[in-house]
Structures are given as structure tokens and as C-alpha cells.
Design a protein around this motif. Sequence first.
Motif, mmCIF file in Angstrom:
data_model
loop_
_atom_site.group_PDB
_atom_site.id
_atom_site.type_symbol
_atom_site.label_atom_id
_atom_site.label_comp_id
_atom_site.label_asym_id
_atom_site.label_seq_id
_atom_site.Cartn_x
_atom_site.Cartn_y
_atom_site.Cartn_z
ATOM 1 N N ILE A 278 0.810 -0.998 0.020
ATOM 2 C CA ILE A 278 -0.072 0.040 0.120
ATOM 3 C C ILE A 278 0.697 1.410 0.014
ATOM 4 O O ILE A 278 1.879 1.246 0.817
ATOM 5 N N PRO A 279 0.587 2.350 -0.958
ATOM 6 C CA PRO A 279 1.468 3.562 -0.735
ATOM 7 C C PRO A 279 1.436 4.264 0.749
ATOM 8 O O PRO A 279 0.325 4.192 1.245
ATOM 9 N N PHE A 280 2.509 4.569 0.900
ATOM 10 C CA PHE A 280 2.378 5.142 2.328
ATOM 11 C C PHE A 280 1.567 6.338 2.763
ATOM 12 O O PHE A 280 0.894 6.142 3.736
ATOM 13 N N GLU A 281 1.354 7.013 1.764
ATOM 14 C CA GLU A 281 0.419 8.343 1.926
ATOM 15 C C GLU A 281 -0.918 7.679 2.163
ATOM 16 O O GLU A 281 -1.760 8.304 2.943
ATOM 17 N N GLU A 282 -1.312 6.856 1.506
ATOM 18 C CA GLU A 282 -2.681 6.029 1.628
ATOM 19 C C GLU A 282 -2.754 5.260 3.149
ATOM 20 O O GLU A 282 -3.846 5.366 3.503
ATOM 21 N N PHE A 283 -1.723 4.626 3.327
ATOM 22 C CA PHE A 283 -1.881 3.983 4.769
ATOM 23 C C PHE A 283 -1.649 4.796 5.861
ATOM 24 O O PHE A 283 -2.702 4.705 6.877
ATOM 25 N N ILE A 284 -0.977 5.982 5.731
ATOM 26 C CA ILE A 284 -0.885 6.749 6.994
ATOM 27 C C ILE A 284 -2.538 7.417 7.354
ATOM 28 O O ILE A 284 -2.582 7.972 8.357
ATOM 29 N N ARG A 285 -3.111 7.649 6.457
ATOM 30 C CA ARG A 285 -4.495 8.238 6.593
ATOM 31 C C ARG A 285 -5.132 7.473 7.776
ATOM 32 O O ARG A 285 -5.839 8.420 8.386
ATOM 33 N N THR A 286 -4.976 6.293 7.926
ATOM 34 C CA THR A 286 -5.783 5.477 9.003
ATOM 35 C C THR A 286 -4.735 4.753 9.902
ATOM 36 O O THR A 286 -5.367 4.245 10.878
ATOM 37 N N GLY A 287 -3.571 4.765 9.351
ATOM 38 C CA GLY A 287 -2.740 3.953 10.246
ATOM 39 C C GLY A 287 -1.650 4.678 11.145
ATOM 40 O O GLY A 287 -0.484 4.321 11.783
ATOM 41 N N GLY A 288 -2.023 6.000 11.085
ATOM 42 C CA GLY A 288 -0.903 6.955 11.818
ATOM 43 C C GLY A 288 -1.443 8.167 12.145
ATOM 44 O O GLY A 288 -2.542 8.610 11.918
ATOM 45 N N MET A 289 -0.676 9.239 12.726
ATOM 46 C CA MET A 289 -1.000 10.398 12.918
ATOM 47 C C MET A 289 0.399 11.257 12.681
ATOM 48 O O MET A 289 1.499 10.814 12.842
ATOM 49 N N ARG A 290 0.200 12.562 12.463
ATOM 50 C CA ARG A 290 1.285 13.630 12.124
ATOM 51 C C ARG A 290 1.622 14.458 13.375
ATOM 52 O O ARG A 290 0.505 15.027 13.881
ATOM 53 N N ILE A 291 2.742 14.828 13.866
ATOM 54 C CA ILE A 291 3.104 15.318 15.170
ATOM 55 C C ILE A 291 4.360 16.302 15.053
ATOM 56 O O ILE A 291 5.216 15.744 13.976
ATOM 57 N N ARG A 292 4.578 17.270 15.715
ATOM 58 C CA ARG A 292 5.973 18.061 15.585
ATOM 59 C C ARG A 292 6.501 17.377 16.791
ATOM 60 O O ARG A 292 6.196 16.989 17.747
ATOM 61 N N ILE A 293 8.024 17.752 16.575
ATOM 62 C CA ILE A 293 9.171 17.630 17.475
ATOM 63 C C ILE A 293 9.510 19.282 17.901
ATOM 64 O O ILE A 293 9.771 19.978 17.162
ATOM 65 N N ASN A 294 9.271 19.347 19.086
ATOM 66 C CA ASN A 294 9.741 20.644 19.906
ATOM 67 C C ASN A 294 10.694 20.374 21.029
ATOM 68 O O ASN A 294 10.164 19.798 21.873
ATOM 69 N N ASN A 295 11.756 21.224 20.784
ATOM 70 C CA ASN A 295 12.738 20.972 22.024
ATOM 71 C C ASN A 295 13.191 19.639 22.382
ATOM 72 O O ASN A 295 13.034 19.294 23.677
ATOM 73 N N GLY A 296 13.060 18.952 21.468
ATOM 74 C CA GLY A 296 13.554 17.337 21.552
ATOM 75 C C GLY A 296 12.492 16.549 22.197
ATOM 76 O O GLY A 296 12.832 15.505 22.648
#
Length: 459
Positions: free
Chosen positions: A328-346
Motif C-alpha cells: 500500500i502506498p505510504f500516503e494512503e496507509f498513513i491516513r488511517t494507520g498513523g498520525m502527524r506530530i511535531r518535535i519541539n525542544n527534543g
Amino acid sequence: MSNDLQRNISRFIEERSLLQNGDKVIVALSGGADSVELLHVLISLKEKYSFTIYAAHMNHGIRGAEADRDEAFVRELCERWGIRLFSEKADVPAIAAETGESLELCGRRLRYEFFNRVAKESGGAKIATAHHGDDNVETVLWNLTRGTGIGGLCGIPAQRDNIIRPLLCCTRDDIEAYCTENGLEYVVDSTNLSDDYTRNKLRHQVTPVLRELNPNVSETIGRSADLMRDADDYFNNISQQELKRAETNYGYSCSELLCLEPIVLKYAVKNILEKAGAPVDFRHIALIIEAMREGGTVELGQGFTASCAQGTLRVIGDSTDSSGGFCIPFEEFIRTGGMRIRINNGKLDLSESDLEMFGSDAENVHNLLLHHCIPCDIITSDTYYRSRRAGDTFTDARRGVTKSVKKLMNEMKIPRELRDTVPLIADGPTVLWIEGVGTSSQAKPDLTRCGEVYIIIGG
């Protein structure tokens, strides 16, 4: 006699908590002496316990006019006693011929399927069957004759799920005397008079001899069966506890199981087979234990195999998914299989809702999720969520050691038939993440700079 038997049955119901005030109960009414007596006794206890009583009768279509006679008798009896009757007719001989079952097994299956449908339609009623103490003796003797473990010596339980058996404290003689004393009519199944069926041979030829030796044989075997049931429950519970300790990612540790007492080990293997839905046979249990010591496989029948490899016991069935292959293309998988988040100050910039999802301790959650993060900026159009392929390599983020995925899975003792089902994320042959392992060296987030990462949650 009549009042004494009613008191004994009432006490048995209370001791075993078979019925409570306000229960709905369906009497499996064949029309024979035992089921007629059961219905009569429950009606006599109706006001005391506020029961709602129904009856259910199945005409198996085996005995022709005699079966139709039984159905008519049951219908008239229920009308006279004011009991709602559920009835059904089935062509058991035809169905048994189609399924390959014996008449007895087919009839029993259809009968209980019918009873359970009626129970559900009646708002969760309990099903009361008229099994009595002599039936219990025959069950124990038959199981003993065929060969059995402790479980087979437990006889007929007073309750199993929604099925109750209030007459186990009575003998056949008690029931017939009760019917005579109360002027209760009943029908006689002609097949019960023949020795063609195994149980009838026990009933007519064996138990009379035992009763000559001990007139209270039903009571004494019943007590022994109760003790066997206690022992069976005990060993089952102990084995379940030991199985939790022996459980691994892909089965059960052979070395852990082989440290158990022999009887607990046998129960443990039996429970593994039952959990997998595999047939349970004592010969197979012995062969499995031998394979646990020496390695190998045991064919269990019905498409099941017990495999003892790399120190792990597994039961593999036809339903075990070994086809595995997916991509499965990663961009398709990540919509339901993950989440996007930032790293701040380690640190991962986790919100309160994120912490509630993953746990309450921010430090532990942060450290755990770091093993399942992939920087967003390394994802390309060639990044896929897929199964393994020949040539795949993985570099351990902690030790910097690169090895083939095949070798890694071998070291992890992942069974061969499951390796194609383990999901991974890869860019070409370079694997960035493996379920159960985490992120590779190439995908390890750089905590010294701000940026966004994908957290892999699952497919």
C-alpha cells in the motif's frame, strides 16, 4: 414421596443457583416421564419463584406416527396446563444423510439449535432439560468405556451456559413413582426399549447390576462426578495461569511448558488446542508433548497441525493467513494507520488527548512512540507499507547493525508461515520500520531540530 421429591428438586435448584426469582424458563418437553415430571414440578414451584414457564418440543421425524403422537400429546398437555408451547418439525434422517452425522448427533444439534432460538425469542430464557441421575451414571460409564480424562468423568453438569438440569438429583425410579403418585400421563419412546443404542445397553444391562451392588449408585457416582468437576476446574485454572506465563509473540514457550507438572502440562496443551478450535485427542496431546521435547509437527486432523519449532509451540489451522502479500502506498496507509506530530525542544509535542490515547505518563509515552516515528521529510513516492520482499535489509537504530529482514525474522523466531503477514514500511529494499521491532537507523528522528514526524499506530 411427591412432596419430598419436590423439596429435593427445589433444594437442588437453590444450591446450584439454577434459577432466580423472575426467571423465564423453557422446559424441553419430549412427552416422556422425565420431562413431564420436570414441567409439573416447575409449575408447582412457579408461585414461590415467580417463574415464567414455556415448553419447547421438536419432532425429529425419525419415528413416523409415533413421533406425531408425541407431538400431539405434548400439545394437548400444554393446553391443559396453560403453558405456551413452541414446536418444530425437522427431517433429521435427511439432514443427517446430507451432513454425514449420526442420527443421534444430528438430532441433538438441531434440537439445541431450536431451543436456543426459542430462548432468544423469549427474551433470554433458560432452557431446562430433564436429564436425571441415571443419565449421569450412563454418561460417566460411557465416557469411561471409551477412554477419557478427568473432564469425561465429570458427567452431566447441572448448568452449562443457559442450560439447566434440575432433575440430576433424581433417579428414573423416583421420576416414574412421582408420575404415578400424581396421576401424570406420559408417552414412551419405543427406541428407549431397544438395546440397539449404546446408552440403552448401559441402561438395561449394566446399571441394573451396579444397582444390585449399590442401590444408591446414582447418588454415589453423582458425588464422584462432582469431585471430578472440581478437580477439572482446578487443573484448567492452573493451566490457564501457566499458559499466560508461557505465551510468546507467536505461540507458547516449549521450555516453560515442559517445566510444569505432567497433569498440568496435559491440561495446558488441551487448552491450547481448544483455543485454536483444533480437535482434542489424548493421543495427539502425548505426541505434542513429545514434539515439544524433540521438535517436529503433529497432524491433528480437520486441517490443523501442531508445530514445535525454535522452542515455540503453535497450532496452525486452515484459517491461518499465510498468503500475506500486500503493498500500500505510504500516503494512503498513513491516513488511517498513523498520525502527524511535531518535535519541539527534543520532545514530541503531545496534547492531553494524545496522552489519554497512549497513556498518562508523558515521559514513558514519549520514549515508546520514538521507536515508532518516521520523519515526514524522508517519505518519498517509493515508500510503501507492505510485506517483506527478497533483498530487504534493516539497520538496528540502537546498535547500527544491518542485516537482512529474513535473518532478523529468523532471530525473532517468527514462524515461517507468518513472516509474509508482518507489516513493514520500506523505501525500496531499505526497511524503515517493522511491526514489533520499531524504527530503523535511517528513519530515527533527529531530536536536535524541530520538524514533523509520522507516528505509526497500525493498519
